[in-house]
Scaffold this active site. Structure first.
Site, mmCIF file in Angstrom:
data_model
loop_
_atom_site.group_PDB
_atom_site.id
_atom_site.type_symbol
_atom_site.label_atom_id
_atom_site.label_comp_id
_atom_site.label_asym_id
_atom_site.label_seq_id
_atom_site.Cartn_x
_atom_site.Cartn_y
_atom_site.Cartn_z
ATOM 1 N N ASN A 217 0.822 -1.233 -0.116
ATOM 2 C CA ASN A 217 -0.045 0.138 0.020
ATOM 3 C C ASN A 217 0.989 1.172 0.096
ATOM 4 O OD1 ASN A 217 -1.936 -2.062 2.084
ATOM 5 N ND2 ASN A 217 -2.857 -1.154 0.202
ATOM 6 N N ASP A 246 -6.898 -5.898 6.839
ATOM 7 C CA ASP A 246 -8.107 -5.523 7.079
ATOM 8 C C ASP A 246 -9.285 -6.234 6.193
ATOM 9 O OD1 ASP A 246 -7.664 -3.821 5.053
ATOM 10 O OD2 ASP A 246 -8.357 -2.322 5.886
ATOM 11 N N GLY A 247 -8.697 -6.884 5.066
ATOM 12 C CA GLY A 247 -9.453 -7.401 4.145
ATOM 13 C C GLY A 247 -9.849 -6.379 2.912
ATOM 14 N N ASP A 271 -2.577 0.598 11.234
ATOM 15 C CA ASP A 271 -2.733 1.906 10.588
ATOM 16 C C ASP A 271 -4.044 2.471 10.795
ATOM 17 O OD1 ASP A 271 -1.572 4.022 9.080
ATOM 18 O OD2 ASP A 271 -1.727 2.874 7.374
ATOM 19 N N LEU A 308 -9.981 4.039 -0.941
ATOM 20 C CA LEU A 308 -9.790 3.972 0.548
ATOM 21 C C LEU A 308 -9.386 4.914 1.059
ATOM 22 C CD1 LEU A 308 -8.024 0.204 0.708
ATOM 23 C CD2 LEU A 308 -10.501 0.728 1.067
ATOM 24 N N GLY A 310 -8.223 5.142 4.431
ATOM 25 C CA GLY A 310 -7.328 4.844 5.566
ATOM 26 C C GLY A 310 -8.010 3.599 6.222
HETATM 27 ZN ZN LIG Z 1 1.335 5.360 5.241
#
Ligand SMILES: [Zn+2]
Length: 386
Positions: A217, A246-247, A271, A308, A310
């Site tokens: 990511n 987290d899927g 995160d 996304l 976060g």
């Molecule tokens: Zn980051």
């Protein structure tokens, strides 16, 4: 003064054998087998360590508070999720603002014992990351800059030595001397939000970088087949990697490949942003605008469900996700959230053995693989009981 001795029983998270742990003055005195009958779904193991927490429960470490004690809720909510240690994570910002955010965490630790016990370090993610769209992620471009040791020294003085980890990109010219200095001062350097070349990544590892932050990511959505910074980081045995399980952030097959490559150096982080732990719904964020949190825990832009905004997860969710999806058995998933982050941050520390700090959690494993926290013990003291 009387000697405070406590005991707790459960099935070991490692091999499901019935064990009893005695501890006194915050330290484990003994771990022994027990013949008492224990529910077979009750597991006892080390508390979770989350080295990347931006916020939780509607509270944000990256926002200036009217009173630093407003942040005290985060440690308490995380104790409920089995997190006995966490690293508040301050992201790219104006250097003066970063100082203020550090100051309020110092004040929080001074004024609140439960926060002081949980917060063992700070993670500074940025501002020394890639300015390039994609790798930079949601970090504000205007504050991205080259590594600056004098700034880190200033922040480290302000934090009273609490900075234990920095996420940076080694694509900056002076990155290697900066990384060497961090290592000399006992700060873990992690590569993240990077657009570095293969050689720059090799040089960063030679200089002492030992982790990749949320690997997979904070990247370009489309990447050259090779060379690229993902292969480069995967190829380096000295680099561990943290992942958000987290899927939503990583597909299962990516996690499977990372496990094969990184083995016991792959670890979990949440995160989490401030909306983690909040009810599903539409929210208006200070930074990020209109966002939606779904009942499945996906946090996305209200205008586009594929972007996304976060992670709304916690590290216990990550353990449950790995177990439920058969990506790891319970012992391994548990260690990815406890022993592994502790080992990389505090090499040589004892964990879950005689003489180790009594940071323990008792959990119930439901039939569908969801781990529920029953009791959390931090430094020998009960900080949560369901
Ligand atoms: Zn980051």
């Amino acid at each position: 003064m009387g000697l405070l001795l406590m005991k707790i029983q459960g099935n070991s998270y490692r091999d499901s054998s019935g064990i009893e742990i005695s501890f006194s003055e915050g330290i484990i005195d003994s771990i022994s087998e027990t013949q008492s009958s224990i529910d077979k779904d009750l597991f006892l193991g080390p508390g979770f360590t989350d080295i990347q927490v931006n916020g939780y429960g509607g509270i944000d470490y990256n926002e200036i508070q009217s009173d630093p004690m407003n942040l005290a809720g985060i440690s308490r909510l995380l104790y409920q999720e089995g997190v006995t240690t966490h690293f508040p994570t301050i992201i790219t910002n104006d250097p003066g603002q970063i100082s203020k955010l550090i100051h309020q965490i110092v004040s929080l630790r001074k004024g609140d014992e439960l926060s002081r016990m949980s917060i063992e370090g700070l993670h500074i993610e940025g501002p020394f990351i890639s300015p390039v769209d994609g790798p930079r992620g949601a970090h504000p471009k205007e504050f991205v800059r080259a590594p600056d040791w004098s700034l880190v020294q200033k922040w480290q003085n302000e934090s009273k030595g609490l900075i234990k980890m920095i996420t940076l990109s080694p694509e900056w010219e002076n990155a290697n001397s900066f990384i060497e200095r961090c290592v000399d001062y006992g700060i873990l350097v992690s590569i993240g939000h990077t657009n570095a070349t293969h050689q720059q990544i090799l040089d960063a590892v030679s200089a002492g970088a030992r982790l990749s932050t949320h690997l997979g990511n904070g990247m370009h959505p489309i990447l050259a087949r090779h060379p690229n910074y993902l292969w480069s980081q995967l190829s380096q045995d000295l680099l561990g990697a943290s992942i958000i399980a987290d899927g939503f952030h990583l597909p299962a097959e990516v996690i499977q490949v990372f496990q094969k490559v990184k083995n016991e150096k792959l670890l979990l982080v949440s995160d989490s942003v401030s909306l983690a732990g909040m009810p599903a719904g539409d929210y208006n964020l200070h930074i990020g605008g209109e966002v939606t949190l779904t009942s499945e825990g996906k946090l996305h832009l209200t205008s586009n469900s594929s972007i996304l905004a976060g992670s709304a997860s916690n590290i216990r969710n990550g353990v449950s996700f790995l177990v439920k999806n058969k990506l790891a058995l319970l012992p391994e998933a548990w260690e990815m959230a406890s022993v592994r982050p502790e080992k990389i941050l505090n090499p040589g520390h004892k964990i879950f053995e005689e003489g180790a700090i009594a940071d323990l959690i008792l959990c119930r494993m439901s039939e569908n693989g969801e781990l529920q926290v029953i009791k959390t013990i931090k430094h020998g003291r009960e900080v949560y009981s369901a």
